[in-house]
Design a protein around this motif. Structure first.
Motif, short mmCIF file in Angstrom:
data_model
loop_
_atom_site.label_atom_id
_atom_site.label_comp_id
_atom_site.label_asym_id
_atom_site.label_seq_id
_atom_site.Cartn_x
_atom_site.Cartn_y
_atom_site.Cartn_z
N GLN A 1 14.06 -32.04 23.82
CA GLN A 1 13.90 -31.98 22.37
C GLN A 1 12.73 -31.07 21.98
OE1 GLN A 1 12.55 -34.22 24.34
NE2 GLN A 1 11.58 -35.93 23.27
N LEU A 2 12.03 -30.59 23.00
CA LEU A 2 10.83 -29.78 22.80
C LEU A 2 11.10 -28.37 23.32
CD1 LEU A 2 7.76 -29.83 22.05
CD2 LEU A 2 7.33 -30.50 24.43
N ASP B 1 -0.19 -32.76 26.45
CA ASP B 1 0.10 -33.93 25.64
C ASP B 1 1.44 -33.80 24.92
OD1 ASP B 1 -2.28 -35.11 26.38
OD2 ASP B 1 -3.36 -34.51 24.57
N ASP B 2 1.80 -32.58 24.49
CA ASP B 2 3.10 -32.37 23.86
C ASP B 2 4.22 -32.73 24.83
OD1 ASP B 2 1.85 -31.38 21.58
OD2 ASP B 2 2.10 -29.28 22.16
N VAL B 3 4.09 -32.30 26.06
CA VAL B 3 5.11 -32.58 27.08
C VAL B 3 5.17 -34.08 27.35
CG1 VAL B 3 5.82 -32.16 29.46
CG2 VAL B 3 4.77 -30.31 28.13
N GLU B 4 4.03 -34.70 27.49
CA GLU B 4 3.99 -36.14 27.77
C GLU B 4 4.65 -36.94 26.65
OE1 GLU B 4 0.70 -39.70 28.30
OE2 GLU B 4 0.07 -37.61 28.55
N ARG B 5 4.37 -36.56 25.39
CA ARG B 5 4.97 -37.29 24.26
C ARG B 5 6.49 -37.14 24.26
NH1 ARG B 5 0.17 -35.73 21.50
NH2 ARG B 5 1.11 -33.72 20.92
N ALA B 6 6.98 -35.95 24.59
CA ALA B 6 8.43 -35.75 24.63
C ALA B 6 9.07 -36.60 25.72
CB ALA B 6 8.74 -34.27 24.84
N LEU C 1 13.12 -39.14 35.96
CA LEU C 1 12.22 -38.19 35.30
C LEU C 1 12.66 -36.78 35.68
CD1 LEU C 1 8.60 -39.67 35.52
CD2 LEU C 1 10.14 -39.59 33.55
N MET C 2 13.44 -36.16 34.80
CA MET C 2 14.01 -34.85 35.08
C MET C 2 12.94 -33.77 35.06
SD MET C 2 17.40 -35.13 32.68
CE MET C 2 18.09 -33.58 33.26
N ALA C 3 13.17 -32.72 35.84
CA ALA C 3 12.29 -31.57 35.80
C ALA C 3 12.30 -30.98 34.39
CB ALA C 3 12.74 -30.53 36.82
N SER C 4 11.13 -30.58 33.91
CA SER C 4 10.95 -30.17 32.53
C SER C 4 10.67 -28.68 32.41
CB SER C 4 9.79 -30.96 31.91
OG SER C 4 9.32 -30.36 30.72
N ARG C 5 11.49 -27.97 31.63
CA ARG C 5 11.21 -26.57 31.34
C ARG C 5 9.88 -26.42 30.60
NH1 ARG C 5 17.14 -25.03 28.82
NH2 ARG C 5 18.34 -25.07 30.77
#
Length: 388
Positions: A121-122, A131-136, A153-157
Motif C-alpha cells: 500500500q506504500l 518508520d513508514d515501512v514499519e507502519r505499512a 512477512l513478505m519481502a518489501s520493495r
C-alpha cells in the motif's frame, strides 16, 4: 487425442497426448512435510475494467473453491502471496479482502492458512523513513492477526528501496517480530522474481545476505516459525537450512529444485511453500503422501516429472510465472476463462503456452485431458491463429 502445437523453429507439429492424469486422493492424505500451496486468484473479467490501470474484480466463489481444491489434497494455503499477483495486478485493498474472506472460509472448512503481510500500500518512491515501512507492515499484520491468521512477512520493495544495511532490516523486522501475536514465517524472494528486491537484507551478494538473515533468525528465533527462501539455488538453501536454530523451519520456495530439497538427504530436508503446487497439486499430493510412507521411489516417479514443467513456467523472466499457473487452472476447469489481474495473461508467448500444455500432459496434471485439449485449441486459434 492429437493437437497441433507450435514449435521453437516456427513449424506446427501434431502432438499426441499421453492423457494419463494422476488420480486425486478421495480424502486429504497425511504428509510428513509441511506443504503450503501459494494459491492464485480468479478474477471476474466481465466486472473488471481497464485491466492495466484499475483494481480487478475478484470472482470470490471460484477463488475460494480453488482453495477448497488444494485443502482437499492435503495442502495448507499460503494466501495473498505473489502467486496471487500481489503487487503485480492485485493491490492491497483487494488483498485485504482476500485475506479476510479466506481466513473466515478456512475457519469454517478446517483449512490451515498463512497470509502474506507486506508494504504494497506504500509506493517505494513515497518512503521517507524506516518508520513508514514499519507502519505499512503493521497495518497489514493487524488485519491478518485480527482474523486469527498466521503472518508471512513478505519481502518489501519499500524496505529494499530505503534500507542502507542489515542493521536497517534488523530494526524493522525486530520491531514487527516483537509485536506479532504468534510466530511468523519470513520470506526471502530473489530478484529473479522481483527485480525491485535486489540486495535484500542489505547485502548485494546472496552469501553475505545469508549471514545477515541467519543472524536475524538467531536473535528472534522464538518469534519465527520458519523462513521461505526463493532464490532458485539449492546450494544456498541447504547452507541456510544448516544454520537454522532448532524449531525454525526452512520452507523451500525453489520452483526449480523442490523435489530434491523436499525429499532431503543425510543433512536434512526442507518443508515447502511453493507456487508450483497450485498447478501440480494432484501429483504433488500423491508424491508427498508416498514420501510420508517412505516410498521414495513412488515419490520420485510422481514429482520428478513435474520439475520440467515448473522450470518452464518459472523460466526467465521469472516474474511472469503466474501466467502459466492460471493457464493450467483454466485448462483444468477450475475457472471459466483465461483472464488475469493486470492483463497478465499476455505476459507469455504462444510458444510458451504450448510447451506448458505439453509438459503438463507429460507429468499427468491435466485432470480432464479432453477438456484441456478442447480449451487449448480454442486459445491457440484466438492467440496464434492456429486451427487444429
Amino acid at each position: 487425442m492429437k493437437i497441433l502445437l507450435p514449435q521453437a523453429d516456427g513449424r506446427l507439429a501434431p502432438y499426441t497426448m499421453k492423457a494419463a492424469p494422476v488420480a486425486a486422493p478421495a480424502t486429504p492424505p497425511r504428509f510428513n512435510r509441511i506443504a503450503y500451496a501459494a494459491a492464485h486468484v480468479v478474477i471476474d473479467p466481465l466486472a473488471s475494467t481497464d485491466p492495466w490501470d484499475a483494481e480487478p474484480a475478484i470472482d470470490w466463489d471460484a477463488t475460494l473453491a480453488f482453495r477448497d481444491h488444494l485443502h482437499g489434497l492435503g495442502f495448507r494455503i499460503a494466501e495473498a502471496m505473489d502467486t496471487a499477483q500481489r503487487g503485480m495486478g492485485l493491490g492491497w485493498p483487494s488483498a485485504r479482502e482476500l485475506i479476510r474472506r479466506s481466513l473466515r472460509h478456512a475457519a469454517a472448512t478446517g483449512a490451515e492458512l498463512a497470509c502474506g503481510v507486506g508494504t504494497d500500500q506504500l509506493a517505494p518512491a513515497a518512503v521517507r523513513s524506516l518508520d513508514d515501512v514499519e507502519r505499512a507492515y503493521q497495518e497489514q499484520l493487524d488485519v491478518v492477526e485480527s482474523e486469527g491468521g498466521r503472518a508471512i512477512l513478505m519481502a518489501s520493495r519499500a524496505l529494499a528501496a530505503i534500507a542502507r544495511d542489515p542493521v536497517d532490516y534488523a530494526t524493522v523486522y525486530g520491531r514487527l517480530l516483537g509485536r506479532a501475536g504468534r510466530p511468523v514465517i519470513l520470506h526471502w524472494l530473489g530478484e529473479m522474481f522481483d527485480p525491485a528486491l535486489a540486495g535484500y537484507w542489505g547485502r548485494a551478494e546472496p552469501e553475505a545476505a545469508l549471514d545477515a538473515v541467519a543472524e536475524l533468525i538467531e536473535r528472534y528465533q522464538a518469534r519465527i516459525d520458519g523462513i521461505k527462501i526463493s532464490l532458485l539455488d539449492a546450494r544456498l538453501e541447504r547452507a541456510l537450512r544448516a544454520r537454522l536454530p532448532e524449531g525454525v523451519r526452512l520452507y523451500t520456495g525453489d520452483d526449480f529444485n523442490y523435489a530434491e530439497l523436499i525429499e532431503g538427504d543425510a543433512q536434512g530436508f526442507s518443508h515447502a511453500l511453493l507456487g508450483i503446487f497450485d498447478p501440480i497439486a494432484p501429483a504433488a499430493s500423491a508424491a508427498l503422501a508416498a514420501l510420508a510412507q517412505d516410498d521414495r521411489a513412488r515419490y520420485r516417479a510422481l514429482l520428478a516429472p513435474t520439475v520440467a514443467l515448473s522450470r518452464e513456467i518459472f523460466r526467465s523472466p521469472t516474474r511472469h510465472y503466474k501466467t502459466g499457473v492460471v493457464l493450467l487452472a483454466w485448462l483444468n476447469g477450475h475457472q471459466r476463462h483465461f483472464s488475469m489481474a493486470g492483463g497478465a495473461q499476455s505476459a507469455r508467448s504462444v510458444l510458451h503456452a504450448a510447451r506448458v500444455f505439453e509438459l503438463a500432459d507429460a507429468c499427468g496434471v491435466l485432470r480432464d485431458p479432453a477438456l484441456a485439449c478442447h480449451r487449448m485449441r480454442q486459445w491457440l486459434q484466438v492467440a496464434g491463429g492456429i486451427d487444429g
